[in-house]
Design a protein around this motif. Structure first.
Motif, mmCIF file in Angstrom:
data_model
loop_
_atom_site.group_PDB
_atom_site.id
_atom_site.type_symbol
_atom_site.label_atom_id
_atom_site.label_comp_id
_atom_site.label_asym_id
_atom_site.label_seq_id
_atom_site.Cartn_x
_atom_site.Cartn_y
_atom_site.Cartn_z
ATOM 1 N N THR A 8 -0.560 -21.629 -1.755
ATOM 2 C CA THR A 8 0.057 -20.302 -1.743
ATOM 3 C C THR A 8 1.407 -20.400 -2.442
ATOM 4 O OG1 THR A 8 1.154 -20.609 0.388
ATOM 5 C CG2 THR A 8 -1.085 -19.704 0.438
ATOM 6 N N CYS A 9 1.829 -19.306 -3.037
ATOM 7 C CA CYS A 9 3.104 -19.270 -3.786
ATOM 8 C C CYS A 9 3.136 -20.373 -4.832
ATOM 9 C CB CYS A 9 4.302 -19.367 -2.865
ATOM 10 S SG CYS A 9 4.383 -18.034 -1.672
ATOM 11 N N THR A 32 -2.263 -19.429 -5.965
ATOM 12 C CA THR A 32 -2.156 -18.041 -5.518
ATOM 13 C C THR A 32 -0.715 -17.567 -5.626
ATOM 14 O OG1 THR A 32 -1.692 -18.440 -3.169
ATOM 15 C CG2 THR A 32 -4.018 -18.440 -3.846
ATOM 16 N N VAL A 61 -0.229 -13.035 1.725
ATOM 17 C CA VAL A 61 -0.593 -13.505 3.066
ATOM 18 C C VAL A 61 -0.189 -12.534 4.171
ATOM 19 C CG1 VAL A 61 -0.607 -15.935 2.394
ATOM 20 C CG2 VAL A 61 1.485 -14.921 3.320
ATOM 21 N N LEU A 84 -5.428 -27.101 1.978
ATOM 22 C CA LEU A 84 -4.684 -25.838 2.055
ATOM 23 C C LEU A 84 -3.209 -26.155 2.185
ATOM 24 C CD1 LEU A 84 -4.480 -22.760 2.332
ATOM 25 C CD2 LEU A 84 -4.879 -23.053 4.789
ATOM 26 N N ILE A 86 0.372 -24.223 2.409
ATOM 27 C CA ILE A 86 1.022 -22.932 2.620
ATOM 28 C C ILE A 86 2.518 -23.113 2.420
ATOM 29 C CG2 ILE A 86 1.452 -21.059 4.245
ATOM 30 C CD1 ILE A 86 -1.226 -21.855 5.595
#
Length: 87
Positions: A8-9, A32, A61, A84, A86
């Motif tokens: 993410t980011c 993402t 998110v 994953l 985050i």
């Protein structure tokens, strides 16, 4: 099938570097970002540096619809998720 990682980011800073390192380690990376253009630009930069196994998918998110769309994409395209990250 190779390992599948989501960051993410992933379009900047630490997230981008994690994407770069995972891709260099032969992980297929889903980068993402909330902003479509920034995510696409980040993937293009990784591709131009010789890391072709990076794809982009928009993800916010904090938005349940975005999360559902993303989960459906991962399931349809890869059928699994190994890593994953985050940010």
């Amino acid at each position: 099938m190779s390992r599948i990682g989501v960051v993410t980011c992933g379009n900047k800073g630490v997230g981008f570097e994690i994407c770069r390192q995972l891709a260099a380690d032969k992980v297929t990376v889903v980068l993402t970002a909330r902003d479509q253009k920034r995510g696409v630009d980040a993937v293009a930069k990784l591709h131009s540096s010789g890391l072709p196994d990076v794809v982009f998918h928009q993800l916010d998110v904090t938005d349940p619809a975005s999360i559902t769309s993303f989960a459906n994409f991962i399931d349809a395209r890869f059928g699994k998720l190994d890593i994953l990250v985050i940010i």
